[in-house]
Design an enzyme around this catalytic site. Structure first.
Site, PDB file in Angstrom:
ATOM      1  CG  ASN A  15      -1.807  60.822  -5.240  1.00  0.00           C
ATOM      2  OD1 ASN A  15      -1.633  59.802  -5.881  1.00  0.00           O
ATOM      3  ND2 ASN A  15      -0.896  61.293  -4.407  1.00  0.00           N
ATOM      4  CD  GLU A  61       1.499  65.079  -5.071  1.00  0.00           C
ATOM      5  OE1 GLU A  61       2.632  65.411  -5.500  1.00  0.00           O
ATOM      6  OE2 GLU A  61       1.328  64.453  -4.005  1.00  0.00           O
ATOM      7  CB  CYS A 106      -7.393  63.075  -2.309  1.00  0.00           C
ATOM      8  SG  CYS A 106      -6.559  63.989  -1.023  1.00  0.00           S
ATOM      9  CD  GLU A 137      -8.760  58.777  -0.724  1.00  0.00           C
ATOM     10  OE1 GLU A 137      -8.152  59.589  -1.465  1.00  0.00           O
ATOM     11  OE2 GLU A 137      -8.360  58.482   0.403  1.00  0.00           O
ATOM     12  CB  CYS A 170      -7.474  63.419   3.752  1.00  0.00           C
ATOM     13  SG  CYS A 170      -8.399  64.178   2.404  1.00  0.00           S
ATOM     14  CB  CYS A 225     -11.117  61.831   0.772  1.00  0.00           C
ATOM     15  SG  CYS A 225     -10.005  62.507  -0.487  1.00  0.00           S
TER      16      CYS A 225
END
Ligand code: THU
Length: 149
Positions: free
Chosen positions: A45, A47, A56, A58, A98, A101
């Site tokens: 990830n 950010e 993210c 993935e 999520c 993803c």
């Protein structure tokens, strides 16, 4: 893939999680994609101070596979995540992709014409779950809905 193979892929995801840029959530996620020829593509990830721009693990991994011309070659995915501590990742719950993803992974699955196998692990290493993408994203919207192959 057998349990040993899954553990190797999860180890690659854990290694990727060590590179997470997650100073805001302090929650690191690593992903590792296994390609048809055994290549492993990592993601973590990433950010941003403008929180909503964060990426993210993935999604980063799938975009990297695509950038390498390998979007159609993904066969399996490992995901691991947890709270960042001085002693590694904490948390005894498997981390699942999520919703966004799952949809991004569906693009790779659909383009490759195959089901994806997912291995979802907890940060503390005690939990490892195996799923198919179809289980996690049933009735997916995909290329066929747009008349694309
Ligand atoms: N995160 C992922 O990298 N993958 C997921 O599937 C769930 C969430 C990241 C995004 C954010 O950087 C942090 O985990 C906390 O939400």
């Amino acid at each position: 893939m057998d349990e040993a193979g899954a553990r190797v892929l999860v180890a690659a995801a854990r290694e990727a999680a060590a590179n997470a840029h997650a100073p805001y959530s302090r929650f690191a996620v690593g992903a590792a994609l296994l390609l048809t020829d055994g290549t492993v593509v990592p993601g973590c990830n990433f950010e941003n101070a403008s929180y909503g721009l964060s990426l993210c693990a993935e999604t980063v991994a799938v975009a990297a596979a695509n950038a390498a011309g390998r979007l159609r070659d993904v066969v399996a995915v490992a995901v691991v995540g947890g709270r960042i501590t001085g002693a590694g990742l904490a948390g005894d719950a498997a981390v699942y992709p999520c919703g966004r993803c799952r949809q991004v992974l569906n693009e790779a699955a659909d383009m490759g014409g195959r089901e994806l196998v997912l291995f979802c692990a907890s940060g503390d290493g005690t939990v490892l779950r195996r799923h198919t993408l179809s289980e996690l994203l049933p009735h997916a919207f995909g290329p066929a809905d747009l008349g694309v192959r």
